[in-house]
Motif scaffolding. Structure first.
Motif, mmCIF file in Angstrom:
data_model
loop_
_atom_site.group_PDB
_atom_site.id
_atom_site.type_symbol
_atom_site.label_atom_id
_atom_site.label_comp_id
_atom_site.label_asym_id
_atom_site.label_seq_id
_atom_site.Cartn_x
_atom_site.Cartn_y
_atom_site.Cartn_z
ATOM 1 N N PHE A 142 41.583 49.905 54.363
ATOM 2 C CA PHE A 142 42.284 49.386 53.184
ATOM 3 C C PHE A 142 43.366 48.394 53.601
ATOM 4 O O PHE A 142 43.501 47.319 53.011
ATOM 5 N N GLN A 143 44.126 48.747 54.624
ATOM 6 C CA GLN A 143 45.177 47.844 55.085
ATOM 7 C C GLN A 143 44.594 46.544 55.623
ATOM 8 O O GLN A 143 45.156 45.466 55.389
ATOM 9 N N SER A 144 43.470 46.611 56.306
ATOM 10 C CA SER A 144 42.812 45.384 56.778
ATOM 11 C C SER A 144 42.357 44.527 55.608
ATOM 12 O O SER A 144 42.452 43.298 55.649
ATOM 13 N N SER A 166 42.913 37.121 51.215
ATOM 14 C CA SER A 166 42.535 35.759 50.798
ATOM 15 C C SER A 166 41.132 35.371 51.256
ATOM 16 O O SER A 166 40.554 34.400 50.751
ATOM 17 N N ASP A 167 40.581 36.114 52.212
ATOM 18 C CA ASP A 167 39.228 35.853 52.708
ATOM 19 C C ASP A 167 38.263 36.786 51.977
ATOM 20 O O ASP A 167 38.205 37.983 52.251
ATOM 21 N N GLU A 168 37.507 36.250 51.041
ATOM 22 C CA GLU A 168 36.655 37.090 50.187
ATOM 23 C C GLU A 168 35.605 37.861 50.984
ATOM 24 O O GLU A 168 35.263 38.995 50.633
ATOM 25 N N THR A 169 35.089 37.261 52.034
ATOM 26 C CA THR A 169 34.078 37.937 52.852
ATOM 27 C C THR A 169 34.669 39.154 53.553
ATOM 28 O O THR A 169 34.100 40.252 53.518
ATOM 29 N N LEU A 170 35.817 38.959 54.190
ATOM 30 C CA LEU A 170 36.470 40.076 54.872
ATOM 31 C C LEU A 170 36.969 41.122 53.877
ATOM 32 O O LEU A 170 36.913 42.323 54.134
ATOM 33 N N ALA A 207 35.599 41.943 51.069
ATOM 34 C CA ALA A 207 34.442 42.753 50.671
ATOM 35 C C ALA A 207 34.024 43.701 51.797
ATOM 36 O O ALA A 207 33.651 44.849 51.547
ATOM 37 N N LYS A 208 34.091 43.210 53.033
ATOM 38 C CA LYS A 208 33.715 44.028 54.193
ATOM 39 C C LYS A 208 34.605 45.263 54.298
ATOM 40 O O LYS A 208 34.111 46.396 54.432
ATOM 41 N N TYR A 209 35.902 45.064 54.235
ATOM 42 C CA TYR A 209 36.827 46.190 54.397
ATOM 43 C C TYR A 209 36.821 47.110 53.173
ATOM 44 O O TYR A 209 36.993 48.325 53.308
ATOM 45 N N SER A 210 36.605 46.536 52.006
ATOM 46 C CA SER A 210 36.485 47.362 50.802
ATOM 47 C C SER A 210 35.279 48.291 50.914
ATOM 48 O O SER A 210 35.345 49.474 50.537
ATOM 49 N N ALA A 211 34.175 47.763 51.462
ATOM 50 C CA ALA A 211 32.980 48.584 51.659
ATOM 51 C C ALA A 211 33.254 49.700 52.674
ATOM 52 O O ALA A 211 32.723 50.812 52.545
ATOM 53 N N ASN A 218 46.714 37.308 44.505
ATOM 54 C CA ASN A 218 47.460 37.326 45.750
ATOM 55 C C ASN A 218 48.151 38.674 45.921
ATOM 56 O O ASN A 218 48.513 39.321 44.940
ATOM 57 N N VAL A 219 48.320 39.086 47.160
ATOM 58 C CA VAL A 219 49.046 40.329 47.417
ATOM 59 C C VAL A 219 50.474 39.988 47.833
ATOM 60 O O VAL A 219 50.711 39.011 48.544
ATOM 61 N N SER A 220 51.399 40.781 47.366
ATOM 62 C CA SER A 220 52.806 40.551 47.690
ATOM 63 C C SER A 220 53.166 41.244 48.996
ATOM 64 O O SER A 220 52.416 42.061 49.522
ATOM 65 N N GLU A 221 54.357 40.915 49.503
ATOM 66 C CA GLU A 221 54.861 41.589 50.703
ATOM 67 C C GLU A 221 55.028 43.087 50.451
ATOM 68 O O GLU A 221 54.860 43.901 51.353
ATOM 69 N N ASP A 222 55.332 43.448 49.210
ATOM 70 C CA ASP A 222 55.502 44.864 48.878
ATOM 71 C C ASP A 222 54.177 45.613 48.923
ATOM 72 O O ASP A 222 54.133 46.786 49.307
ATOM 73 N N VAL A 223 53.089 44.957 48.546
ATOM 74 C CA VAL A 223 51.767 45.577 48.666
ATOM 75 C C VAL A 223 51.459 45.820 50.141
ATOM 76 O O VAL A 223 50.966 46.892 50.526
#
Length: 215
Positions: free
Chosen positions: A31-33, A39-43, A45-49, A110-115
């Protein structure tokens, strides 16, 4: 007496707790990755999987533990503690998966620094959970029991850190000039991420009870 002799004794509950804990840590790191490469949709999706895969594997272990509880005559620790612990552990991965899905379903841009910060705390909490459940088979050793209690305290402190980060993040959301839809999305993500540390604290509370009763 014959009935008791015919039913399994002990079972491999500690091994299954340990396997589940590994999936929790794997899911948190994935999840952290995903957040770090958002911002990289491919990565992404990979880490979400990978989060989904960890959750599914852990689900199978949870089901097996609950099934084994009904077949085992004598368990290594209290039945209610086994049931509560495995389900509390499962809640952690469910929230990791839910957080990933919320970010996707809400089309967070976009993800914030807090996320990122909340994700980092989640990983540390989850790794502490993995560590503390690995200690359960040796709680009869005073040094191990003490280490388990210290790890539970670390999880409690991390949960407090997550609370502080979320309060600060929420304050920024409503103080800064953020578009309403993005505000709603980020608020939901913050709440999900903070809840991960809450569920880790639930595990810590159960383990503390086990330690105090069995050490």
């Amino acid at each position: 007496m014959l009935f008791g002799k015919l039913l399994p004794r002990e079972g491999n509950f500690f091994e299954m707790f340990n396997a589940h804990g590994k999936h929790i840590a794997e899911g948190a790191r994935a999840f952290q990755s995903m957040v770090q490469h958002y911002s990289d949709e491919t990565l992404r999706a990979k880490y979400s999987a990978e989060v989904d895969s960890a959750e599914k594997q852990a689900d199978r272990i949870t089901a097996e533990v609950n099934r084994l509880l009904h077949k085992t005559f004598i368990t290594p620790i209290d039945r209610e503690q086994i049931h509560g612990l495995i389900n509390a552990m499962d809640d952690i991965l469910d929230l990791l998966q839910d957080s990933s899905e919320v970010m996707s379903l809400y089309d967070l841009k976009n993800v914030s620094e807090d996320v990122l910060r909340l994700g980092e705390i989640s990983v540390r909490c989850c790794e502490r959970v993995q560590h503390v459940v690995s200690l359960l088979p040796q709680l009869s050793k005073p040094s191990v029991a003490e280490a388990a209690l210290k790890t539970c305290e670390e999880i409690d402190r991390l949960e407090s850190d997550a609370d502080r980060v979320m309060r600060s993040a929420m304050s920024k959301l409503f103080r800064d000039n953020i578009e309403v839809r993005e505000l709603i999305k980020l608020k939901a993500v913050y709440e999900h991420l903070e809840s991960i540390s809450d569920r880790c604290e639930d595990v810590a509370n159960i383990v503390e009870g086990i330690v105090l009763e069995n050490s």
